[in-house]
Design a protein around this motif. Sequence first.
Motif, PDB file in Angstrom:
ATOM      1  N   TYR A1286      -9.172  22.419  64.082  1.00 18.71           N
ATOM      2  CA  TYR A1286      -9.965  23.380  63.321  1.00 18.71           C
ATOM      3  C   TYR A1286      -9.729  24.786  63.871  1.00 18.71           C
ATOM      4  O   TYR A1286      -9.891  25.044  65.057  1.00 18.71           O
ATOM      5  CB  TYR A1286     -11.450  23.025  63.416  1.00 18.71           C
ATOM      6  N   TRP A1294      -8.273  27.048  58.577  1.00 20.05           N
ATOM      7  CA  TRP A1294      -8.896  25.999  57.746  1.00 20.05           C
ATOM      8  C   TRP A1294      -8.840  26.432  56.278  1.00 20.05           C
ATOM      9  O   TRP A1294      -9.297  27.506  55.926  1.00 20.05           O
ATOM     10  CB  TRP A1294     -10.332  25.787  58.208  1.00 20.05           C
ATOM     11  N   LYS A1299     -16.536  23.376  55.103  1.00 21.35           N
ATOM     12  CA  LYS A1299     -16.190  23.199  56.505  1.00 21.35           C
ATOM     13  C   LYS A1299     -16.254  21.707  56.862  1.00 21.35           C
ATOM     14  O   LYS A1299     -16.851  20.907  56.132  1.00 21.35           O
ATOM     15  CB  LYS A1299     -17.146  24.010  57.376  1.00 21.35           C
ATOM     16  N   GLU A1348     -17.887  21.783  64.405  1.00 25.86           N
ATOM     17  CA  GLU A1348     -16.787  21.583  63.445  1.00 25.86           C
ATOM     18  C   GLU A1348     -15.694  20.687  64.030  1.00 25.86           C
ATOM     19  O   GLU A1348     -15.152  19.830  63.337  1.00 25.86           O
ATOM     20  CB  GLU A1348     -16.202  22.931  63.015  1.00 25.86           C
ATOM     21  N   LEU A1352     -14.482  17.137  62.556  1.00 22.63           N
ATOM     22  CA  LEU A1352     -13.076  16.936  62.206  1.00 22.63           C
ATOM     23  C   LEU A1352     -12.517  15.682  62.881  1.00 22.63           C
ATOM     24  O   LEU A1352     -11.701  14.958  62.285  1.00 22.63           O
ATOM     25  CB  LEU A1352     -12.262  18.172  62.610  1.00 22.63           C
TER      26      LEU A1352
END
Length: 1620
Positions: A1286, A1294, A1299, A1348, A1352
């Motif tokens: 990310y 990204w 998100k 994030e 991910l």
Amino acid sequence: ISLFTEQEKGQFSSMKKSRGHKSDHGKGGGRFYTIVLFHQVSVTVIEARQLVGLNMDPVVCVEIGDDKKYTQMKESTNCPYYNEYFVFDFHVPPDVLFDKILKTLFTSLPKNLLRSGTLVGSFKLDVGTVYSQPEHQFFHKWALLSDPDDITAGCKGYVKCDIAVVGKGDNIKTPHKSTETDEDDIEGNLLIPEGVPAERQWARYYVKVYKAEGLPKMNTSIMANVKKAFIGENKDLVDPYVQVLFAGQKGKTSIQKSSYEPIWNEQIIFTEMFPPLCKRMKVQIRDSDKVNDVALGTHFIDLRKIANDGDKGFLPTLGPAWVNMYGSTRSYTIMDEHQDLNEGLGEGVSFRARLLISLGVEILDTSSPEIMSLLLFSGDRSSGKDRGDSESCDILSQTLLLSDRNATGKVEEFFLFGAFLEATMIDRKIGDKPINFEVTIGNYGSEIDNVGKPSPSGGKKSGGDGDEEESELIHGSSDEEAGDDDNDLVSVSATPPMKPVITDRNYFHLPYFERKPCIYIKSRWQDQRRRLYNANIMDNIADKLVETQVMHEGIGTGPIKDSDIRCIMSSICLVFVDQKLLLSHCACLQESMGQQAKTIRTQVKKNTVRDKIKLVQNFLQKLRFLADDPQHSVPDIYIWMMSNNKRIAYARVPSKDILYSGVEEETGKDCGKVKTIFFKLPGKKGFGAAGWTVQAKTEIYLWLGLNRQRKDFLSGLPNGFEENKMLKGPGSQSAPPISLTYMMKQIFQLRGPFVPGSQPVAADRSGLSDPFARVFFSSHSQVTEVLNETLCPTWDQLMVFDNVELFGEVGELRDDPPIIVIEIYDQDTVGKAEFMGRTFAKPITKMADEHYGPPRFPPQLEYYQIYRGNCAAGELLAAFELLQIGPNGKADLPPIEGPTDIDRGPILPVPLGIRPVLSKYRIEVLFWGLRDLKRVNLAAVDRPRVDIECAGKGVQSSLIQNYKKNPNFSTLVKMFEVDLPENELLHPPLNIRVVDCRAFGRYTLVGNHAVTSLRKFIYRAADKNGNDWNVHGRHTHTHTHGLLRHDALQRSEGIPKGGKKKKRKKGGEEVEEEELDESMLDWWSKYFASIETLMEVYPKELENEFDYFEDWLHSFNLFRGKAGDDEDQNVADEDRIIGKFKGSLCMYKVPVADEIQREMGFDSNMGMFQNIPTNDPINILVRVYIIRATDLHPADINGKADPYIAIKLGKSDIKDKENYISKQLNPIFGKSFDIEATFPMDSTLTVSIYDWDLVGTDDLIGETKLDLENRYYTKHRATCGIPSKYSIHGYNVWRDPLKPTQVLAKLCKDGKLDGPHYGPGGRVKVANHVFFGVTQFTKLGLKKQTDEHLALTVLNHWEDIPRVGCKLIPEHVETRPLLNPDKPGIEQGRIEMWVDMFPKDMPAPGPAIDISPRKPKKFELRVIIWSTDEVILEDDDIFTGEKSSDIFVRGWLKGQQEDKQDTDVHYHSLTGEGLFNWRFIYPFDYLQAEEKIVLSKKESMFAWDETEYKIPARLNLQVWDADHFSADDFLGAIELDLNRFPRGAKTAKQCSINMILNEQDVPMVSIFKQRRIKGWWPFLGKVEAELQLVTAEEAEKSPVGEGQHRLPFAMINFYQSPTI
């Protein structure tokens, strides 16, 4: 037992009792080789190394057959770099293509235009060798060049190339471009097939041609009479010679005038490397003619079959042996319609001739003076001939053959007997004239040649070796069985003509009844039975292995039983039981196979059975290979059906299959047995629709053996007959019968129930058919009812044949009953019924004294494969039983118990005992929409509807009111209930039919689709235990894997080549040489690092990797129109597709189980299709990224193309014509396009590559089509790939509007999962799964906390989540093939791209990523030549005789020969020392990621624009001797790869040639890292040079002069450090 063709293997393997009868109808021996197909041979010439020669200007010529293509000339180099791509298109039979020789010729062009070029070396192999490689290609291999005119010279250099052969449907897989490296290991990457030694030797191939026999007439009788009138004698009407083609060379014997039995005693010698890369040698007998020579017959010698490469192996060796040639019929016509058969294309329909030849190979010792003198002598003798025609041709002495009369075997008298028990299914076109059958073996039995009656004087004829041998054999026979009277036995080779009798509308039969005609032929051949016996032994073993494999084909999938293990062990035993019976010529291979088999047998256990089965299959292939003996003896038998003395159809029987031996294992599989043979049309007549129909079906008994062995030649016939002799009285006892009269016959009843079948081929224009089945048994025929307009016929009918008479004993008929033929037809209202397919079946026989009950009765239903021509055409589900009618008549037969609730008049339903057990199923249908519907009867489809039908029940979709405005259905799910068999294998197909509702209540059929297997749509409840194990078994592995991937990602960034950092070992630890600078990275850094971790580069289409995104939404192609045969190129399946139906199916038993009830959820209207999105129109932003195209098909005359991109989606049509790339077959586009679209109207994206033309319309090179809708709705989330890292800025930013945390939350919500729950320490929990990851990142030098990265990590391992988990599409590039409608199925290149899709109702995505091609960076290379040492002294002083040289040095960068720069001349150097102090300056553009110099220049003065070339960065330095009055003399050269070259020596004394030869022992440097290097390097002498690399900006700040010029004083800046 009968002949067994490839096309019918599948259906007979399912018949447990039907291994006795097989069929000869259909594909035929040579059918594959006569189909004309599209093929494409692509050759990439990359570069050459180590070319032998001085200062040459090399050009490469690539030659395939008669086509030649040339590369550009490269000046003054022994290591030219080309990287040129050539494509050869062929539209010929595969056999013709695979025999073509591919030659690579290196030629050095002279400086003087008046002189021709000099051949440096060549390399050749046949196309078949390339096609037999994995993936049909050689990739980045080095071909060794040699000179056939100078075989002592050794290697002439190496050329690096790619060669690929592509047929329809073939996909060439090439490694990703970023993994390409300059492979320097030449010896380890030679262009040779696996198993061929790297060092091949020169050899001489001696083809000795002795004589031929049995040649056909090649002139008409009229011409013979004319000749006789003028010449006064009647000569033989043929002038034969033999032509041999091998490895691109051609040799011929002399012409023997007017001879049917020519004697040559000559030899043809080829000089070629061994082992050769050409598989076959072609031997032809040709008739010399003043106008056009014609082939009489062709034979191919496969060198692999006459050699053994093992430790105890031998070189290719053949004969002396007779080889039989087959071709067209022997009757002469001015225009022979079957001439292709004489050229070796297709299966011969008649014996043509036989040729006595031998082949030997001698490896040449090129160092031996005797061998070399012999070669020089033969070379001088053949120098007057055309090069490539014949290396040499020697005439052998006439006594060569006669010195050993029995060299080919003793001549023996053979006896062939045949009895025709039945002749049925005779085509009605010839049913009005008398019909008979003619049997021939060689020329014996042929009416044309009149060979069959031996003359008392023993006259010479085809098959004999002369008067003495023949008369000795006839009169000196010690055989008591034959008797003296047998010498006058007259062969009977034809049955008496008989008028056929009508069977039904299509076929006739011959009324043989109890009187069966016979034939017998005496012939004389060399006794080579031992070879045929060996072949039969190996065939016998192979057949038993196949039989075992068929009986236990479930071993590969189901649980393994002890009985299976015993069966496998016994089949393995077969491999070595009969080894002692085999000949010694291949004993090594057989012995090793036997040893392996014994080893395997001891190792067979439950856990190794499947592996051992694979080994047994390898044995099977070897046995089949060994069984095909290349040295023929007795010719094959031909049986011709004659109508009014005209040849109509034929059948061919290999002689080994009917050869008799006293040992059972050696006897042919069909010897002394009744076999079923189907007759077929000869040559090209047998192709297409004409070849689908059976010409005749016969039951024939055949026996072949020595005349003295014919004691029991009738023993295999069905008993109960009397013999009818031609002669009565004394001596007739030993004579064979001319007919048999059967006194014993049995009466039977045949029952054949038909139940729902699978999909036959479409026969009407609508794509449906009106099928009925015609069943043939013996001379009886019946027809089922006609089913109107159906795709999957469901007859449900019992057929009963009463009073079927069969001849023979009861036991024989029980074990081996005749076969049943079922033909499917399409009923047409106008004209005759159209043939749709054929299948064969064997009934289960019940004798009158047997009980009708389990386990044999009632018979089980079986699937029978239907064939039409070469292709499968559906399946038939049926069962057949043959019931003997006893003394009490039909009263003893079991009753027919059909369903009582069905009343269909005279049509009997299937009995209850055979009818499968039914259960009630519910079928739910998801109606999504229709796509890409074409016009029907010139009218556009406006209001379509879909009808679903299965087993008589069905459901209709809602009506689409306006297809153009919205092609989706308003009601998504409908369902219906139907009774289906419990056994899933017996489920009938489900039909999908689309109709267009037009005005006035009219309905027009648009297209249809049959779902032949419903198994994948049956809902099965999930295994709870398996899911629990999945949860607990993986989560620890998951978080570990996530961390490893992240670390690898951090380690692999920003590397110039391949994304990898250069690392060096120090003290056992890896130490990084340089720090990363992320600001220097761009998207291309990630692309070139993609093979490691950062991005997936798929070598094929993305949908292929993810099951076409049909996880819940399926696409069903709708077909319309007639289906074609495989060879019918005009009607392909792609042309029949008229659109697509999108939807899905789900079926389950009712009443509904509790698990299914829970799965249905709250909305009962949606059934099992819960949580699917709505199909309302949706606006999408489609962003298409086009990276590059590779290996495009050339579109211009110059072998290049000017490609540009065209994109079409709905009404949007983009053509990027202004940005075409000039003269490139591997263009880098680096572009993105934004298109707004609306699903479902705009769902198919077409990306095309066009060739720009200055004049005229642009040509389509190729196109690819993407279904965006399935991508958008798939659970794999193909809208925007998930990166592995990310980032919010930079090259790895990204791209998705959502998100990772938002994406994860949405997936959990849609899947009804608990979570995500983020915890301390980088933990996140989703549905009992715990993941770990990084929780902080750096922004503007500050560390920030974020979830994030954690989210991910979960997304990258979403497939580990139970129940709803699946692999999410990663950030990727997909490689798609480009196809052209004019060349269906053949790739025209590949395109690398990806597609992002963003809904318009979501937040807008960021700007498109910049993937524009990297611009090359400008550099300047400054080279100072300081001095030379130990240079060769070339000149002699006129007065003193001293050696000296006038030395100068020349240098240039590869590809920039026009920018050559020379130093001044150091005159009269006596020691090879020269002082120069001279500077070369080379500005160039350089792509660091690809390590290539980029050049842009016009190819010629007439070129419209510049062409871009990418060339390796290499510096060439040469040393020359200057001459005043003649051309300068070249002394030596060195080429330095600027990315990797040896560090220069500090002194001249330390400099040696080993620096170049042993690079692994010398430190290597790169000028791009170590910007300044000085040292000594070797060429023929030594040069001291200094290299400095500066950027263009640095060069502008610090300019220098060329040569010895200094800069003006005013330009020197005293405040900066001096530069060279």
